[in-house]
Structure formats: structure tokens, C-alpha cells
Design a protein around this motif. Structure first.
Motif, PDB file in Angstrom:
ATOM      1  N   LEU A 154      26.081  76.278  20.536  1.00 34.66           N
ATOM      2  CA  LEU A 154      26.560  74.844  20.543  1.00 34.66           C
ATOM      3  C   LEU A 154      25.160  74.128  20.986  1.00 34.66           C
ATOM      4  CD1 LEU A 154      30.042  75.317  22.453  1.00 34.66           C
ATOM      5  CD2 LEU A 154      29.316  75.639  19.954  1.00 34.66           C
ATOM      6  N   ILE A 155      24.368  73.916  19.950  1.00 37.08           N
ATOM      7  CA  ILE A 155      23.260  73.099  20.251  1.00 37.08           C
ATOM      8  C   ILE A 155      22.922  72.256  19.241  1.00 37.08           C
ATOM      9  CG2 ILE A 155      22.069  74.815  21.687  1.00 37.08           C
ATOM     10  CD1 ILE A 155      20.791  76.072  19.390  1.00 37.08           C
ATOM     11  N   GLU A 156      22.059  71.181  19.058  1.00 36.15           N
ATOM     12  CA  GLU A 156      21.904  70.239  18.219  1.00 36.15           C
ATOM     13  C   GLU A 156      21.517  70.935  16.828  1.00 36.15           C
ATOM     14  OE1 GLU A 156      20.640  70.202  21.226  1.00 36.15           O
ATOM     15  OE2 GLU A 156      20.296  68.207  22.120  1.00 36.15           O
ATOM     16  N   GLN A 157      20.819  72.010  16.994  1.00 41.64           N
ATOM     17  CA  GLN A 157      20.272  72.431  15.682  1.00 41.64           C
ATOM     18  C   GLN A 157      21.385  73.001  14.704  1.00 41.64           C
ATOM     19  OE1 GLN A 157      18.096  76.170  16.383  1.00 41.64           O
ATOM     20  NE2 GLN A 157      18.341  77.016  14.265  1.00 41.64           N
ATOM     21  N   LYS A 158      22.470  73.370  15.433  1.00 41.50           N
ATOM     22  CA  LYS A 158      23.560  73.942  14.474  1.00 41.50           C
ATOM     23  C   LYS A 158      24.486  72.741  13.930  1.00 41.50           C
ATOM     24  CE  LYS A 158      22.230  77.867  15.458  1.00 41.50           C
ATOM     25  NZ  LYS A 158      21.580  78.774  14.630  1.00 41.50           N
ATOM     26  N   GLY A 183      27.171  76.851  24.615  1.00 43.04           N
ATOM     27  CA  GLY A 183      26.001  76.158  24.866  1.00 43.04           C
ATOM     28  C   GLY A 183      26.081  74.919  25.566  1.00 43.04           C
ATOM     29  N   PRO A 184      24.927  74.129  25.621  1.00 40.88           N
ATOM     30  CA  PRO A 184      25.162  73.081  26.273  1.00 40.88           C
ATOM     31  C   PRO A 184      25.729  71.838  26.040  1.00 40.88           C
ATOM     32  CG  PRO A 184      22.854  73.194  25.414  1.00 40.88           C
ATOM     33  CD  PRO A 184      23.722  74.395  25.141  1.00 40.88           C
ATOM     34  N   LEU A 185      26.209  71.798  24.674  1.00 44.79           N
ATOM     35  CA  LEU A 185      26.795  70.788  24.175  1.00 44.79           C
ATOM     36  C   LEU A 185      28.472  70.762  23.900  1.00 44.79           C
ATOM     37  CD1 LEU A 185      24.640  69.823  21.006  1.00 44.79           C
ATOM     38  CD2 LEU A 185      24.658  68.936  23.138  1.00 44.79           C
ATOM     39  N   GLN A 186      28.874  71.769  24.597  1.00 49.65           N
ATOM     40  CA  GLN A 186      30.295  72.200  24.501  1.00 49.65           C
ATOM     41  C   GLN A 186      31.150  70.915  24.976  1.00 49.65           C
ATOM     42  OE1 GLN A 186      31.556  76.008  25.824  1.00 49.65           O
ATOM     43  NE2 GLN A 186      33.641  75.334  26.092  1.00 49.65           N
ATOM     44  N   GLN A 187      30.790  70.182  26.156  1.00 49.26           N
ATOM     45  CA  GLN A 187      31.829  69.118  26.364  1.00 49.26           C
ATOM     46  C   GLN A 187      31.696  68.104  25.419  1.00 49.26           C
ATOM     47  OE1 GLN A 187      30.670  67.922  30.368  1.00 49.26           O
ATOM     48  NE2 GLN A 187      31.914  69.538  31.105  1.00 49.26           N
ATOM     49  N   MET A 188      30.539  67.898  24.937  1.00 48.72           N
ATOM     50  CA  MET A 188      30.365  66.622  23.736  1.00 48.72           C
ATOM     51  C   MET A 188      31.412  67.236  22.568  1.00 48.72           C
ATOM     52  SD  MET A 188      27.140  65.567  21.599  1.00 48.72           S
ATOM     53  CE  MET A 188      27.263  66.745  20.547  1.00 48.72           C
TER      54      MET A 188
END
Length: 379
Positions: A212-216, A243-248
Motif C-alpha cells: 500500500l504505497i504510492e507506486q501501486k 503499507g503506510p497508505l492503508q489509512q488513506m
């Protein structure tokens, strides 16, 4: 016997790490010994699988000062009597090349992506991110100049490292990776998966697997799925990964009114099995090196709908094993998915083509032969 030490961050649940485990299982033990050295703070959840496959897993943390790392890596190389250091550290690849050369060990440096952005919350901090970026440029430059061989997992990766073809010349090689060919799920098993979520047996399932990152590009993925729901309101989306973007991502799912149709499954150890029970693999990444997960999808009989980007254009045969569209082509990706959902025979043809494509070109057996050919060239 040729003895090789693979230097990685850690044995996490990623494409390269999974490939490395499969290579450990494929190599003939009487002729080759491959061990793994991890520069991360831990050796990772797949370390036990590497050890079961006959590898020694060594922890060698790379701290800010680098001194302890250098001493332990040199000691490991000498005591293990390794013939080759296979370096997978990408942004941090330069220093290990220097360390290995101090003890006269040749280095193969492998790159698995076209971009090497920060991956942790710490390295994303503004000042740290800038410092890491400068370090990365210097480190990769040194590795490219001084490694005995540089490999890229696709032609796209090689081109990104050496756009004019002058830096590497004869010192570069494409090393395509491979995946296991799993058993396909039965109709009953596919229906059982849907039942476990409370869905009907014929529910169309779209799958995505990735950090869960920007690249995906998960926000783009959700936009594609929204378009699909307009034509196929019974469709569901499964997201595998952490990944770090899970909450978003969770917030975006809620704001778009998709909570009824989307499930976040976290990390999974049964991805190939899960793939074979779904209908479409949606992969709208912004950039990739050579996405192993797309190979896994085709191997599991799952058509891939993804971005027309370097790496993915080599993994997927557009129009035969999947469909590739421009990164921002939300409508195009959705239309391709809808066409497959509504035409069973067309989807089945693409599933069969994808599985055959992987069996012929990207199986673990084929990949192991490519890897061992490279090691043999050093003897």
C-alpha cells in the motif's frame, strides 16, 4: 561448488524475496550453495523458508555509520568462502560493492525497479528523504561503475539505469525472474471463497496484490473499480497487502461509498491460490521493474489489466494475456475488465494463454537456468 551470497534488505513477503526462495529450491545442491545476508533490522518472515531450502540466513544490519556492516560483511564473505556477492540493495548498493572488493570478491548487482524512492515512514521525512536521495544517486552510480556485472529484471530497468547505453556496455544483462505454476482452483473452491465473504457463487472478483504505497496507484485502482461497478454492480474488489497508505486507502474507500464491495485482506501467504479463484487482476501501477505478481496472476489463470509501463510491457502480452492501458486511462481499464466479465469464453481464452505464456517463459525452472548461466560465467 560455486558459493553465492545474496545481499538483500530482508526476507519479506515481496516478489523478489519469493523468487529467491524458489531459486533456493531449484538449484542443484551438489554444484551450488546460495546463502542470504539481510541488511535490515530483522531477517523477515520468509527466513525460515530459506533455511528449509538449505540456505544460511545471516543478519548484517546496515546502520548510519556503515562501519559495523562493513566489518561483518567482509567477515561473512571470507569465512563463507563465497565466490560471488549477489547484491540486491539498489539505492544502497554502492557500499557493498566497495566492501566486497576489499576482499577480492566479484559482485553482481541486480536492480528490480526503475525508481528507488523512500519506503519507510522515517526515510519519507522531508530532510531524511532529501539526504537519502543524494546518497542513492552516489551509491547507485558507484555500483554501476564498479560491479563486475549489472543485471536488470527487464529491459525497461536496464534502460532506466543506462539510457544511452554507454555506462554499462557489455557489463549488463537482463535477468528475468520466474514463478511457480500452481494448481488451478476448482469451481467448488472458487464458490467457497465467495461464500466466505457472504457473496453469491457467481460474483465477479477483481484482485489486486501489492504494498500500500504510492507506486501501486490504489486511488487510480479504486477509480477504475467505480467505473466497473456502474456496468457490473455485483462485482467485488479484494486488496492484498500492507503499507503506510492503508489509512488513506480505507478513507477513500469509505468516501467513495465502496465499503460494501471492497475488502482489504492484509498480508497473505496463499496468493497464488487466491488468484486462481478470482476473475481479473487489476494492476494500474505508476512504475514497475518487472512485476512478479503479474507473472503469478497469469500463472494462476488470471488475466492482467494494467498500466502500459516499462517492465509490465515485458511481463504481459497486450491483447493475449491481458490488457495494458496508459496509467491515467481509467475508462480504458474499466472497459477491458467489463468486457472480460461479460464474455466468459473470451476470458477463458485469455486465462489459458496467460498460463501457457508463463509456463514457456517465466517458470522457476526457466528462471533458475538463467541465473545459473550467469554464475557459471564467473568460473
Amino acid at each position: 561448488m560455486i558459493r553465492v551470497l545474496h545481499l538483500i534488505t530482508s526476507l519479506n513477503r515481496g516478489g523478489i524475496e519469493t523468487w529467491l526462495i524458489s531459486m533456493l529450491r531449484e538449484i542443484p545442491r551438489g554444484k551450488y550453495q546460495m546463502d542470504v545476508c539481510c541488511k535490515g533490522t530483522d531477517i523477515g518472515p520468509l527466513a525460515s523458508l530459506a533455511e528449509q531450502a538449505g540456505a544460511k540466513v545471516i543478519s548484517c544490519p546496515l546502520g548510519p555509520a556503515h562501519v559495523g556492516f562493513a566489518a561483518k560483511l567482509q567477515r561473512t564473505l571470507k569465512e563463507g568462502k563465497y565466490d560471488i556477492l549477489h547484491n540486491h540493495l539498489e539505492a544502497y548498493s554502492g557500499f557493498p560493492v566497495w566492501v566486497a572488493h576489499q576482499v577480492q570478491i566479484p559482485v553482481i548487482t541486480s536492480f528490480h525497479n526503475t525508481h528507488f524512492g523512500a519506503q519507510t515512514s522515517f526515510t519519507r521525512l522531508p530532510i531524511i528523504r532529501q539526504m537519502r536521495s543524494v546518497y542513492s544517486v552516489i551509491s547507485i552510480g558507484y555500483a554501476l561503475r564498479n560491479s563486475e556485472l549489472v543485471t536488470g529484471c527487464s529491459q525497461g530497468v536496464i534502460n532506466s539505469l543506462d539510457p544511452d547505453g554507454k555506462k554499462l556496455q557489455t557489463r549488463s544483462r537482463i535477468l528475468y525472474y520466474g514463478v511457480n505454476i500452481p494448481e488451478l482452483a476448482t469451481d467448488e473452491e472458487s464458490a467457497q471463497l465467495r461464500k466466505s465473504f457472504g457473496w453469491e457463487a457467481d460474483t465477479p472478483i477483481i484482485l489486486h496484490v501489492g504494498r500500500l504505497i504510492e507506486q501501486k496507484n490504489h486511488l487510480g485502482l479504486l477509480s477504475v473499480f467505480q467505473r466497473i461497478l456502474e456496468q457490473v454492480p455485483t462485482a467485488k474488489l479484494l486488496l492484498v497487502g500492507t503499507g503506510p497508505l492503508q489509512q488513506m486507502i480505507e478513507k477513500s474507500i469509505s468516501q467513495r461509498g465502496l465499503s460494501h464491495a471492497v475488502r482489504l485482506l492484509g498480508a497473505r501467504d496463499d496468493v497464488p491460490s487466491l488468484m486462481s479463484k478470482c476473475d481479473i487482476f487489476l494492476f494500474p501501477s505508476i512504475h514497475e521493474g518487472f512485476p512478479m505478481v503479474a507473472l503469478e496472476a497469469n500463472a494462476s489463470g488470471l488475466p492482467v489489466i494494467g498500466s502500459r509501463i516499462p517492465g509490465l510491457t515485458e511481463a504481459v502480452r497486450d491483447g493475449e494475456t491481458g490488457f495494458l492501458k496508459e496509467v491515467g486511462d481509467i475508462e480504458g481499464m474499466a472497459a477491458s475488465a467489463i468486457a472480460l466479465i461479460k464474455d466468459f469464453s473470451y476470458a477463458q481464452q485469455m486465462k489459458n494463454s496467460g498460463r501457457t505464456w508463463i509456463e514457456d517463459n517465466y517458470s522457476t525452472e526457466v528462471s533458475a537456468k538463467r541465473l545459473l548461466d550467469i554464475y557459471n560465467s564467473f568460473t
